[in-house]
Each structure stands twice: as structure tokens, then as C-alpha cells.
Design a protein around this motif. Structure first.
Motif, PDB file in Angstrom:
ATOM      1  N   SER A 284       0.825  -1.209   0.000  1.00 41.07           N
ATOM      2  CA  SER A 284       0.000   0.000   0.000  1.00 41.07           C
ATOM      3  C   SER A 284       0.863   1.265   0.000  1.00 41.07           C
ATOM      4  CB  SER A 284      -0.912   0.005   1.228  1.00 41.07           C
ATOM      5  OG  SER A 284      -1.678   1.187   1.290  1.00 41.07           O
ATOM      6  N   GLY A 285       0.599   2.140  -0.950  1.00 38.87           N
ATOM      7  CA  GLY A 285       1.267   3.437  -0.991  1.00 38.87           C
ATOM      8  C   GLY A 285       2.651   3.442  -1.601  1.00 38.87           C
ATOM      9  N   LEU A 286       3.155   2.288  -2.046  1.00 42.94           N
ATOM     10  CA  LEU A 286       4.532   2.245  -2.541  1.00 42.94           C
ATOM     11  C   LEU A 286       4.706   3.090  -3.800  1.00 42.94           C
ATOM     12  CD1 LEU A 286       7.424   1.250  -2.550  1.00 42.94           C
ATOM     13  CD2 LEU A 286       6.661  -0.844  -3.712  1.00 42.94           C
ATOM     14  N   ILE A 287       3.838   2.909  -4.773  1.00 43.81           N
ATOM     15  CA  ILE A 287       3.967   3.653  -6.023  1.00 43.81           C
ATOM     16  C   ILE A 287       3.863   5.160  -5.753  1.00 43.81           C
ATOM     17  CG2 ILE A 287       2.788   4.170  -8.200  1.00 43.81           C
ATOM     18  CD1 ILE A 287       2.375   1.214  -8.604  1.00 43.81           C
ATOM     19  N   GLU A 288       3.000   5.542  -4.824  1.00 46.16           N
ATOM     20  CA  GLU A 288       2.866   6.958  -4.480  1.00 46.16           C
ATOM     21  C   GLU A 288       4.155   7.494  -3.860  1.00 46.16           C
ATOM     22  OE1 GLU A 288       0.685   4.615  -3.833  1.00 46.16           O
ATOM     23  OE2 GLU A 288      -1.015   5.251  -5.087  1.00 46.16           O
ATOM     24  N   LYS A 289       4.813   6.705  -3.014  1.00 41.25           N
ATOM     25  CA  LYS A 289       6.061   7.144  -2.385  1.00 41.25           C
ATOM     26  C   LYS A 289       7.166   7.314  -3.425  1.00 41.25           C
ATOM     27  CE  LYS A 289       5.062   4.885   2.038  1.00 41.25           C
ATOM     28  NZ  LYS A 289       5.411   3.741   2.937  1.00 41.25           N
ATOM     29  N   ILE A 290       7.239   6.376  -4.376  1.00 40.65           N
ATOM     30  CA  ILE A 290       8.241   6.486  -5.443  1.00 40.65           C
ATOM     31  C   ILE A 290       7.968   7.732  -6.286  1.00 40.65           C
ATOM     32  CG2 ILE A 290       9.187   5.377  -7.508  1.00 40.65           C
ATOM     33  CD1 ILE A 290       8.400   2.677  -6.225  1.00 40.65           C
ATOM     34  N   THR A 291       6.696   7.993  -6.560  1.00 43.25           N
ATOM     35  CA  THR A 291       6.322   9.173  -7.344  1.00 43.25           C
ATOM     36  C   THR A 291       6.693  10.457  -6.612  1.00 43.25           C
ATOM     37  OG1 THR A 291       4.481   7.952  -8.341  1.00 43.25           O
ATOM     38  CG2 THR A 291       4.404  10.354  -8.471  1.00 43.25           C
ATOM     39  N   GLN A 292       6.466  10.494  -5.313  1.00 46.43           N
ATOM     40  CA  GLN A 292       6.794  11.682  -4.523  1.00 46.43           C
ATOM     41  C   GLN A 292       8.295  11.963  -4.529  1.00 46.43           C
ATOM     42  OE1 GLN A 292       5.056  10.798  -0.698  1.00 46.43           O
ATOM     43  NE2 GLN A 292       2.957  11.026  -1.453  1.00 46.43           N
TER      44      GLN A 292
ATOM     45  N   LEU B  93       3.769   0.670 -13.483  1.00 45.75           N
ATOM     46  CA  LEU B  93       4.735   1.760 -13.325  1.00 45.75           C
ATOM     47  C   LEU B  93       4.617   2.750 -14.479  1.00 45.75           C
ATOM     48  CD1 LEU B  93       7.804  -0.358 -12.152  1.00 45.75           C
ATOM     49  CD2 LEU B  93       6.393   1.150 -10.745  1.00 45.75           C
ATOM     50  N   ASN B  94       4.417   2.236 -15.703  1.00 43.90           N
ATOM     51  CA  ASN B  94       4.209   3.111 -16.859  1.00 43.90           C
ATOM     52  C   ASN B  94       2.983   4.003 -16.647  1.00 43.90           C
ATOM     53  OD1 ASN B  94       5.228   0.690 -19.443  1.00 43.90           O
ATOM     54  ND2 ASN B  94       6.433   2.042 -18.158  1.00 43.90           N
ATOM     55  N   THR B  95       1.911   3.406 -16.174  1.00 42.52           N
ATOM     56  CA  THR B  95       0.664   4.155 -15.951  1.00 42.52           C
ATOM     57  C   THR B  95       0.858   5.255 -14.913  1.00 42.52           C
ATOM     58  OG1 THR B  95      -0.668   2.209 -16.514  1.00 42.52           O
ATOM     59  CG2 THR B  95      -1.753   3.950 -15.247  1.00 42.52           C
ATOM     60  N   ALA B  96       1.688   4.973 -13.907  1.00 42.44           N
ATOM     61  CA  ALA B  96       1.945   5.944 -12.844  1.00 42.44           C
ATOM     62  C   ALA B  96       2.959   7.010 -13.262  1.00 42.44           C
ATOM     63  CB  ALA B  96       2.444   5.223 -11.593  1.00 42.44           C
ATOM     64  N   GLY B  97       3.538   6.856 -14.452  1.00 41.72           N
ATOM     65  CA  GLY B  97       4.511   7.839 -14.920  1.00 41.72           C
ATOM     66  C   GLY B  97       5.881   7.690 -14.300  1.00 41.72           C
ATOM     67  N   ILE B  98       6.167   6.516 -13.740  1.00 45.22           N
ATOM     68  CA  ILE B  98       7.476   6.264 -13.118  1.00 45.22           C
ATOM     69  C   ILE B  98       8.441   5.760 -14.189  1.00 45.22           C
ATOM     70  CG2 ILE B  98       8.723   4.827 -11.462  1.00 45.22           C
ATOM     71  CD1 ILE B  98       6.162   4.802  -9.760  1.00 45.22           C
ATOM     72  N   PRO B  99       9.582   6.404 -14.387  1.00 47.95           N
ATOM     73  CA  PRO B  99      10.556   5.932 -15.388  1.00 47.95           C
ATOM     74  C   PRO B  99      11.061   4.536 -15.015  1.00 47.95           C
ATOM     75  CG  PRO B  99      11.070   8.171 -14.650  1.00 47.95           C
ATOM     76  CD  PRO B  99      10.035   7.639 -13.712  1.00 47.95           C
TER      77      PRO B  99
ATOM     78  N   PHE C 103      13.077   2.930   4.627  1.00 44.78           N
ATOM     79  CA  PHE C 103      13.978   4.023   4.244  1.00 44.78           C
ATOM     80  C   PHE C 103      13.339   5.042   3.299  1.00 44.78           C
ATOM     81  CE2 PHE C 103      18.115   1.367   4.890  1.00 44.78           C
ATOM     82  CZ  PHE C 103      17.957   1.489   6.253  1.00 44.78           C
ATOM     83  N   LEU C 104      12.298   4.653   2.570  1.00 46.10           N
ATOM     84  CA  LEU C 104      11.729   5.585   1.596  1.00 46.10           C
ATOM     85  C   LEU C 104      11.230   6.851   2.268  1.00 46.10           C
ATOM     86  CD1 LEU C 104       9.786   3.321  -0.946  1.00 46.10           C
ATOM     87  CD2 LEU C 104      12.118   4.178  -1.071  1.00 46.10           C
ATOM     88  N   GLU C 105      10.547   6.695   3.385  1.00 45.65           N
ATOM     89  CA  GLU C 105      10.050   7.861   4.110  1.00 45.65           C
ATOM     90  C   GLU C 105      11.204   8.737   4.604  1.00 45.65           C
ATOM     91  OE1 GLU C 105       7.112   4.485   4.488  1.00 45.65           O
ATOM     92  OE2 GLU C 105       9.280   4.732   4.699  1.00 45.65           O
ATOM     93  N   LYS C 106      12.271   8.098   5.057  1.00 40.92           N
ATOM     94  CA  LYS C 106      13.416   8.858   5.568  1.00 40.92           C
ATOM     95  C   LYS C 106      14.132   9.598   4.444  1.00 40.92           C
ATOM     96  CE  LYS C 106      14.216   5.871   9.571  1.00 40.92           C
ATOM     97  NZ  LYS C 106      15.174   4.972  10.282  1.00 40.92           N
ATOM     98  N   ILE C 107      14.239   8.951   3.274  1.00 42.98           N
ATOM     99  CA  ILE C 107      14.853   9.625   2.128  1.00 42.98           C
ATOM    100  C   ILE C 107      14.020  10.842   1.737  1.00 42.98           C
ATOM    101  CG2 ILE C 107      15.441   9.403  -0.321  1.00 42.98           C
ATOM    102  CD1 ILE C 107      16.045   6.441   0.221  1.00 42.98           C
ATOM    103  N   GLY C 108      12.699  10.673   1.750  1.00 44.34           N
ATOM    104  CA  GLY C 108      11.808  11.766   1.396  1.00 44.34           C
ATOM    105  C   GLY C 108      11.892  12.937   2.368  1.00 44.34           C
ATOM    106  N   GLY C 109      12.302  12.665   3.605  1.00 44.20           N
ATOM    107  CA  GLY C 109      12.374  13.715   4.614  1.00 44.20           C
ATOM    108  C   GLY C 109      13.736  14.366   4.755  1.00 44.20           C
ATOM    109  N   LEU C 110      14.704  13.985   3.920  1.00 44.39           N
ATOM    110  CA  LEU C 110      16.054  14.547   4.041  1.00 44.39           C
ATOM    111  C   LEU C 110      16.092  16.012   3.608  1.00 44.39           C
ATOM    112  CD1 LEU C 110      18.379  11.687   2.706  1.00 44.39           C
ATOM    113  CD2 LEU C 110      18.240  12.556   5.044  1.00 44.39           C
ATOM    114  N   ASP C 111      16.868  16.791   4.348  1.00 51.55           N
ATOM    115  CA  ASP C 111      17.157  18.163   3.956  1.00 51.55           C
ATOM    116  C   ASP C 111      18.474  18.139   3.198  1.00 51.55           C
ATOM    117  OD1 ASP C 111      17.745  20.807   3.650  1.00 51.55           O
ATOM    118  OD2 ASP C 111      17.541  21.342   5.771  1.00 51.55           O
ATOM    119  N   TRP C 112      18.413  18.266   1.880  1.00 51.29           N
ATOM    120  CA  TRP C 112      19.585  18.103   1.040  1.00 51.29           C
ATOM    121  C   TRP C 112      20.528  19.302   1.099  1.00 51.29           C
ATOM    122  CZ3 TRP C 112      20.546  13.378  -0.534  1.00 51.29           C
ATOM    123  CH2 TRP C 112      19.483  12.481  -0.638  1.00 51.29           C
ATOM    124  N   ARG C 113      20.138  20.347   1.827  1.00 49.80           N
ATOM    125  CA  ARG C 113      21.027  21.496   1.957  1.00 49.80           C
ATOM    126  C   ARG C 113      22.165  21.217   2.925  1.00 49.80           C
ATOM    127  NH1 ARG C 113      16.541  25.762   3.627  1.00 49.80           N
ATOM    128  NH2 ARG C 113      16.050  23.926   4.912  1.00 49.80           N
TER     129      ARG C 113
END
Length: 339
Positions: A26-34, A57-63, A275-285
């Protein structure tokens, strides 16, 4: 303009049932898209089940990148020993793609030694080295394989795909030295592609993994980091412990400093460890401190390896050094006196 977030791609290497189960999460494709991330999907098989995942994945627009693989009894990865099989695999992939109406961002060529040879290292270093030496190839084999792979790359590009390769970092040292010794020993092939991703997996090289990553990152086209879990079983061959979050974050920041595409091995490992959630929350600065003492050690090791490879590629230098040493020893040798 400096991008705000890195260009991420996740490797995914699962058998069809496990792959379908993963993308039912549940929610995996959405996390990859985000994350605006892509997937390099290991084509372990060309099954209807795998095609269905690609369509989602094609339908979701994920390369989606087509990571070409062979059956394990054919070596699994592409190398100097199986170029004809690699060509046949691409032809099968092309037919499968057309039959299922699949779309791909790129085609990935994974250049590594035969998996059956790699597995001999489970019996020890000596057994593994014997297996490598027993397969030592003549330069003519390298030239023939390179020619076939060059034509294959041309075919893939003519079909409208970008071509990327997944390479061992030692290929950089070989090029700098003008050598082919390692290629002839382990069977890897030097390719010219649109994007070369170096597999700089720090988990395999603890405690010097981050230094190795920092050393090679500047010379890569794309930076492969990991391993977070999954993939081929490497227990008994290299350190098979997956990265912890602190290690993955460190490697992400080291790679981010170089502003190149980052490939994370693997998606399934990141999902399992949250880890996906943690990667999404990183401050890249935030910046990262580059390795210091261990980095210098890796730099010195690469320098020595480079000298060895250069000398191996220039045997006349060896002959000259030995001849000069022999002449000097005879000239310098004191004459025997008789009393």
C-alpha cells in the motif's frame, strides 16, 4: 541551476511472485512518485507477471529502466564470455516489450563476472582465484566480445533507447592505466554507453566503503550506492550485512555532493527497512564531511594498483628495468682478488 533534490533510481531485483507482492504494498507507487524516482528493474524473467508490474509503473509515470539479465546457468550478468547470449537476450526482450506494449526510460547492461565463478569464492580466496585463473582470456577474446557488445549497443540505441551500464569501479583504473589485465582475468568488458553507473556499494567494503565511494564518485557517470538488502546472495563472499540508515544517509550525501544521478540498491531493501520515508524527509542542503584518513588510504591503494596495471600494460618497461638491474649488478660487483 542547482537542483533541490537528487535524481534517484532504485534497483529492484526480485523473482516475479516477490515482485508482484512488493508492488502490492500500500502506498509504494505513491512514495516512489513523490521522490520523483525511477526503477531499474532486473529482468530475471520475461514473464506476463513482470510485464504487468511494468505496465503499472508506466501508468503511474514512473521511469522504468530495463536491467537486462541472463539465466544463472548462462552467467546471469553480461561479460566477456557470453556476448552472443546477451544479444539473444536483448532480442527476446524486444519481442516481449512489443507484445506487452511496455515503455522504457533506458536499457541497462550489467557487466560483472560470471555468477558461477563468483560463487566459487564461498570455498575460499584460493578456490576463487583458481577459478578466475582457469578462465584467463586471451586479448583476442576481449576484442571479439567488445565488437559484439558495441554492435548490441548500436542496435539498442537505434531502437530509441538510452543505454546505461553498471560497472565495477576497477574499470576506471584500467582505463587510466591503459590496461586490460583485470578485464581478461574476471571477464568484464569496457563499454561506451550514454551513462555509466559505477557500483560503489559501501556495504561490501566496510570499514573503507565510504572512502571508496568518495574516491570513485567524481569519475562516474552515475553513482550506485547500497546495499540496503536483497539482490544476489553474497554471504560468504563479501560483507552481506545491509546498510543501516546512518550509513545510507552518509552515502547519499557523499553522492549528492557530486551532483550526478544516484542509483540505490535496492528498492526492496529500502521498503523493508522503512527508508523511503526517511529519504523523502532529508534536507539536502546539509553538507557531509568527506572521509579523511580512510580516503587517503584508498587513494594510496588506487595509486599502487594503477602503477601495477600500467606496468602490466607495458611489459617492455619491466624488461628494461630487469635488464638495467642485471647490468648494474654486474658492473657494480667487485672483482675477486686472488692472494
Amino acid at each position: 541551476m542547482h537542483p533541490l533534490t537528487p535524481n534517484l533510481t532504485f534497483f529492484c531485483e526480485l523473482e516475479a511472485p516477490a515482485l508482484q507482492a512488493l508492488f502490492s504494498t500500500s502506498g509504494l507507487i505513491e512514495k516512489i512518485t513523490q521522490l520523483n524516482a525511477g526503477i531499474s528493474l532486473g529482468l530475471i524473467d520475461l514473464s506476463p507477471e513482470r510485464a504487468e508490474v511494468v505496465k503499472r509503473l508506466n501508468t503511474a509515470g514512473i521511469p522504468v529502466h530495463a536491467w537486462l539479465l541472463l539465466p544463472k546457468d548462462q552467467g546471469y550478468w553480461f561479460n566477456m564470455d557470453n556476448p552472443v547470449l546477451a544479444v539473444a537476450r536483448y532480442q527476446d526482450f524486444r519481442e516481449w516489450t512489443q507484445q506487452n506494449g511496455l515503455a522504457w526510460q533506458a536499457v541497462g547492461i550489467d557487466i560483472e563476472p560470471d555468477i558461477r565463478v563468483l560463487q566459487t569464492f564461498r570455498k575460499g580466496i584460493a578456490a576463487g582465484m583458481r577459478a578466475l585463473l582457469n578462465r584467463f582470456r586471451l586479448p583476442s577474446r576481449s576484442a571479439s566480445a567488445s565488437k559484439i557488445y558495441k554492435k548490441l549497443i548500436q542496435t539498442i540505441k537505434a531502437d530509441g533507447y538510452l543505454v546505461e551500464s553498471y560497472q565495477l569501479p576497477i574499470i576506471i583504473d584500467e582505463r587510466l592505466a591503459g590496461s586490460s589485465l583485470i578485464q581478461l582475468l574476471v571477464g568484464i568488458v569496457n563499454l561506451q554507453v550514454d551513462l555509466e553507473i559505477l557500483m560503489l556499494y559501501s556495504s561490501f567494503f566496510r570499514p573503507y566503503g565510504e572512502a571508496l565511494l568518495a574516491s570513485y564518485a567524481a569519475q562516474s557517470g552515475g553513482i550506485g550506492i547500497g546495499v540496503t538488502g536483497g539482490g544476489v546472495d553474497t554471504e560468504g563472499i563479501v560483507d552481506s550485512r545491509p546498510l543501516e540508515w546512518e550509513e545510507l544517509e552518509r552515502d547519499l550525501r557523499i553522492a549528492w555532493n557530486h551532483q550526478k544521478p544516484i542509483y540505490i540498491f535496492s528498492l526492496e531493501g529500502c521498503v523493508q527497512q522503512g527508508f523511503l520515508e526517511k529519504i523523502g524527509g532529508l534536507d539536502w542542503r546539509n553538507s557531509v564531511i568527506q572521509p579523511d584518513h580512510s580516503y587517503r588510504r584508498i587513494k594510496h591503494l588506487r595509486w599502487m594498483v594503477g602503477i601495477f596495471l600500467w606496468l602490466a600494460a607495458h611489459p617492455l618497461v619491466w624488461i628494461g628495468i630487469l635488464s638495467a638491474g642485471l647490468i648494474f649488478s654486474r658492473v657494480a660487483k667487485p672483482k675477486m682478488r686472488w692472494f
